[in-house]
Design a protein around this motif. Structure first.
Motif, PDB file in Angstrom:
ATOM      1  N   ARG A  74       0.837  -1.196   0.000  1.00 40.97           N
ATOM      2  CA  ARG A  74       0.000   0.000   0.000  1.00 40.97           C
ATOM      3  C   ARG A  74       0.873   1.247   0.000  1.00 40.97           C
ATOM      4  O   ARG A  74       1.714   1.437   0.896  1.00 40.97           O
ATOM      5  N   ALA A  75       0.666   2.111  -0.990  1.00 41.87           N
ATOM      6  CA  ALA A  75       1.467   3.342  -1.079  1.00 41.87           C
ATOM      7  C   ALA A  75       0.768   4.328  -2.012  1.00 41.87           C
ATOM      8  O   ALA A  75       0.145   3.921  -2.999  1.00 41.87           O
ATOM      9  N   GLY A  76       0.876   5.614  -1.704  1.00 47.84           N
ATOM     10  CA  GLY A  76       0.316   6.653  -2.556  1.00 47.84           C
ATOM     11  C   GLY A  76       1.093   6.782  -3.856  1.00 47.84           C
ATOM     12  O   GLY A  76       2.154   6.171  -4.032  1.00 47.84           O
ATOM     13  N   ALA A  77       0.562   7.599  -4.772  1.00 44.98           N
ATOM     14  CA  ALA A  77       1.132   7.692  -6.121  1.00 44.98           C
ATOM     15  C   ALA A  77       2.602   8.090  -6.105  1.00 44.98           C
ATOM     16  O   ALA A  77       3.439   7.430  -6.741  1.00 44.98           O
ATOM     17  N   ASN A  78       2.934   9.161  -5.405  1.00 46.78           N
ATOM     18  CA  ASN A  78       4.329   9.618  -5.400  1.00 46.78           C
ATOM     19  C   ASN A  78       5.240   8.627  -4.685  1.00 46.78           C
ATOM     20  O   ASN A  78       6.387   8.419  -5.084  1.00 46.78           O
ATOM     21  N   GLU A  79       4.713   7.990  -3.627  1.00 50.31           N
ATOM     22  CA  GLU A  79       5.506   7.006  -2.892  1.00 50.31           C
ATOM     23  C   GLU A  79       5.752   5.774  -3.764  1.00 50.31           C
ATOM     24  O   GLU A  79       6.853   5.208  -3.758  1.00 50.31           O
ATOM     25  N   GLN A  80       4.745   5.370  -4.544  1.00 50.73           N
ATOM     26  CA  GLN A  80       4.936   4.250  -5.458  1.00 50.73           C
ATOM     27  C   GLN A  80       6.062   4.547  -6.446  1.00 50.73           C
ATOM     28  O   GLN A  80       6.885   3.680  -6.757  1.00 50.73           O
ATOM     29  N   ALA A  81       6.080   5.765  -6.954  1.00 51.83           N
ATOM     30  CA  ALA A  81       7.124   6.145  -7.907  1.00 51.83           C
ATOM     31  C   ALA A  81       8.507   5.996  -7.280  1.00 51.83           C
ATOM     32  O   ALA A  81       9.437   5.466  -7.909  1.00 51.83           O
ATOM     33  N   ASP A  82       8.654   6.443  -6.038  1.00 46.76           N
ATOM     34  CA  ASP A  82       9.942   6.321  -5.350  1.00 46.76           C
ATOM     35  C   ASP A  82      10.313   4.854  -5.125  1.00 46.76           C
ATOM     36  O   ASP A  82      11.478   4.456  -5.302  1.00 46.76           O
ATOM     37  N   LEU A  83       9.324   4.041  -4.757  1.00 44.28           N
ATOM     38  CA  LEU A  83       9.593   2.644  -4.425  1.00 44.28           C
ATOM     39  C   LEU A  83      10.013   1.830  -5.643  1.00 44.28           C
ATOM     40  O   LEU A  83      10.891   0.968  -5.551  1.00 44.28           O
ATOM     41  N   ILE A  84       9.395   2.090  -6.794  1.00 48.37           N
ATOM     42  CA  ILE A  84       9.789   1.317  -7.980  1.00 48.37           C
ATOM     43  C   ILE A  84      11.151   1.785  -8.493  1.00 48.37           C
ATOM     44  O   ILE A  84      11.944   0.990  -8.998  1.00 48.37           O
ATOM     45  N   GLN A  85      11.449   3.063  -8.312  1.00 49.07           N
ATOM     46  CA  GLN A  85      12.764   3.564  -8.719  1.00 49.07           C
ATOM     47  C   GLN A  85      13.864   2.996  -7.833  1.00 49.07           C
ATOM     48  O   GLN A  85      14.991   2.771  -8.293  1.00 49.07           O
ATOM     49  N   ASP A  86      13.536   2.741  -6.563  1.00 49.28           N
ATOM     50  CA  ASP A  86      14.513   2.190  -5.621  1.00 49.28           C
ATOM     51  C   ASP A  86      14.594   0.667  -5.678  1.00 49.28           C
ATOM     52  O   ASP A  86      15.350   0.062  -4.918  1.00 49.28           O
ATOM     53  N   GLY A  87      13.781   0.056  -6.550  1.00 48.09           N
ATOM     54  CA  GLY A  87      13.797  -1.396  -6.656  1.00 48.09           C
ATOM     55  C   GLY A  87      13.023  -2.105  -5.574  1.00 48.09           C
ATOM     56  O   GLY A  87      13.169  -3.332  -5.397  1.00 48.09           O
ATOM     57  N   ARG A  88      12.177  -1.392  -4.839  1.00 49.12           N
ATOM     58  CA  ARG A  88      11.395  -2.016  -3.767  1.00 49.12           C
ATOM     59  C   ARG A  88       9.988  -2.386  -4.221  1.00 49.12           C
ATOM     60  O   ARG A  88       9.237  -3.005  -3.471  1.00 49.12           O
ATOM     61  N   LEU A  89       9.608  -2.009  -5.433  1.00 51.49           N
ATOM     62  CA  LEU A  89       8.380  -2.454  -6.068  1.00 51.49           C
ATOM     63  C   LEU A  89       8.726  -2.904  -7.483  1.00 51.49           C
ATOM     64  O   LEU A  89       9.666  -2.398  -8.099  1.00 51.49           O
ATOM     65  N   ASP A  90       7.938  -3.841  -8.003  1.00 54.31           N
ATOM     66  CA  ASP A  90       8.106  -4.286  -9.381  1.00 54.31           C
ATOM     67  C   ASP A  90       6.995  -3.738 -10.279  1.00 54.31           C
ATOM     68  O   ASP A  90       7.174  -3.660 -11.501  1.00 54.31           O
ATOM     69  N   MET A  91       5.877  -3.377  -9.674  1.00 51.86           N
ATOM     70  CA  MET A  91       4.717  -2.939 -10.441  1.00 51.86           C
ATOM     71  C   MET A  91       3.977  -1.866  -9.658  1.00 51.86           C
ATOM     72  O   MET A  91       3.904  -1.921  -8.421  1.00 51.86           O
ATOM     73  N   ILE A  92       3.465  -0.870 -10.373  1.00 53.55           N
ATOM     74  CA  ILE A  92       2.669   0.169  -9.730  1.00 53.55           C
ATOM     75  C   ILE A  92       1.353   0.327 -10.476  1.00 53.55           C
ATOM     76  O   ILE A  92       1.253   0.071 -11.677  1.00 53.55           O
ATOM     77  N   THR A  93       0.332   0.749  -9.742  1.00 53.18           N
ATOM     78  CA  THR A  93      -0.993   0.932 -10.315  1.00 53.18           C
ATOM     79  C   THR A  93      -1.580   2.243  -9.819  1.00 53.18           C
ATOM     80  O   THR A  93      -1.373   2.632  -8.667  1.00 53.18           O
ATOM     81  N   ASN A  94      -2.303   2.917 -10.704  1.00 50.35           N
ATOM     82  CA  ASN A  94      -3.022   4.118 -10.273  1.00 50.35           C
ATOM     83  C   ASN A  94      -3.953   4.563 -11.389  1.00 50.35           C
ATOM     84  O   ASN A  94      -3.768   4.197 -12.560  1.00 50.35           O
ATOM     85  N   GLY A  95      -4.927   5.370 -11.019  1.00 50.87           N
ATOM     86  CA  GLY A  95      -5.865   5.926 -11.982  1.00 50.87           C
ATOM     87  C   GLY A  95      -5.799   7.432 -11.954  1.00 50.87           C
ATOM     88  O   GLY A  95      -6.567   8.070 -11.229  1.00 50.87           O
ATOM     89  N   ILE A  96      -4.870   7.997 -12.705  1.00 49.65           N
ATOM     90  CA  ILE A  96      -4.705   9.446 -12.787  1.00 49.65           C
ATOM     91  C   ILE A  96      -4.362   9.820 -14.221  1.00 49.65           C
ATOM     92  O   ILE A  96      -4.206   8.968 -15.084  1.00 49.65           O
TER      93      ILE A  96
END
Length: 327
Positions: free
Chosen positions: A181-203
């Protein structure tokens, strides 16, 4: 341009009645301070002031659409911004509501172009042969999937879309993955840091968080099966939108997906003349709303008057009928 011409014609039709309308004094419940909905609040306020300098729409920051529905349902605010999908859940009495919320009436559709995006790390996509949401469940990929925080409608929609292709919390865990669970900007940081593989959002397409991901991470935009789009729209009252090819670096084809929209909503208890005056001002002074952000340039009178999951307030419907926007 069509919009300018239409607004001009509508403006002529409304001039005489607008001059004699009483000023409006309303409170609008929106979202986070500084977000798009706060900008829309400012634009709506300028639109009513353009017809009567004594009119005012006062914006108050809230937790977003679900919170605004609660305020509207309890008659504790005059107006609220909410997503069409949130309104659909409220009408059905789904979580987080204890029962149906039935006193809401639409003033106007503000936008319907916030498509669901599903970005996956390109290396993982190529290793496991994943091009579509439908490929995930049988891929065996240990995907760490970013889902928006509880209470944000995009998390409800994303989870429903993934479940339709067989991706659940249990199936992800079996493959060594998980929902995060993470907000849009936090998801962006997490995938850039290699801590997420996939992100989802509706914007919006190329929203700042997505631009950051596209520029700083090697990702692909997954396609969405047509049957998933259809089923999601039936469940949530959402729409369909195409993300054009080359909107992002590794996107060579158009992607058809679910799109969220936002409504300006009052209650059935709002005085008919107040709702009429508000809708009238939005149509005649639509440039005041369109000017708040580049993402709102597509707004036109026809969209304002587009039917949604909520019935129009009788006063708003009358304003749109007078403008020739609905029959």
């Amino acid at each position: 341009m069509k919009m300018s011409a239409m607004a001009a014609v509508v403006g002529l039709a409304f001039t005489s009645s607008a001059a004699f309308a009483d000023p409006v004094n309303l409170t609008l419940s929106g979202g986070n301070p500084g977000g798009l909905w706060s900008l829309l609040g400012a634009g709506i306020d300028r639109a009513v002031k353009a017809d009567d300098g004594d009119s005012v729409v006062t914006y108050q920051a809230t937790g977003g659409g679900f919170a605004n529905i609660g305020l509207l349902g309890g008659n504790r605010t005059d107006l609220g911004l909410l997503h069409d999908a949130e309104a659909q859940i409220a009408l059905e009495g789904g979580e987080p509501f204890q029962g149906p919320i039935e006193n809401m009436r639409a003033i106007g559709y503000m936008y319907n172009w916030a498509p669901m995006h599903f970005f996956l790390d390109r290396g993982m996509a190529e290793e496991y042969g994943i091009e579509s949401l439908a490929d995930i469940a049988d891929s065996g990929a240990p995907i760490r999937v970013g889902i928006n925080r509880s209470g944000n409608i995009t998390s409800n929609v994303a989870l429903a879309m993934l479940e339709q292709v067989g991706v659940t919390e249990e199936s992800l865990q079996e493959m060594g993955g998980q929902f995060v669970r993470a907000g849009a900007n936090e998801q962006a940081d997490l995938i850039q840091d290699g801590r997420l593989d996939m992100i989802t959002n509706g914007i919006f397409i190329n929203h700042s968080s997505f631009r950051s991901v596209d520029e700083n991470s090697d990702v692909v935009l997954l396609s969405v099966p047509e049957e998933v789009v259809t089923a999601t729209n039936e469940q949530f009252g959402t729409g369909t939108m195409t993300i054009p090819a080359d909107s992002y670096s590794n996107q060579s084809e158009d992607i058809s997906t679910v799109a969220l929209g936002a409504l300006l909503v009052a209650t059935e208890g709002m005085d008919e003349e107040t709702a009429h005056s508000l809708a009238q001002s939005l149509v005649t002074n639509i440039d005041e709303v369109r000017a708040v952000h580049s993402s709102m340039k597509q707004l036109d009178p026809e969209l304002l008057a587009t039917p949604s999951v909520l019935e129009f307030h009788p006063g708003a419907a009358r304003a749109y009928e007078e403008a020739g926007l609905i029959n």
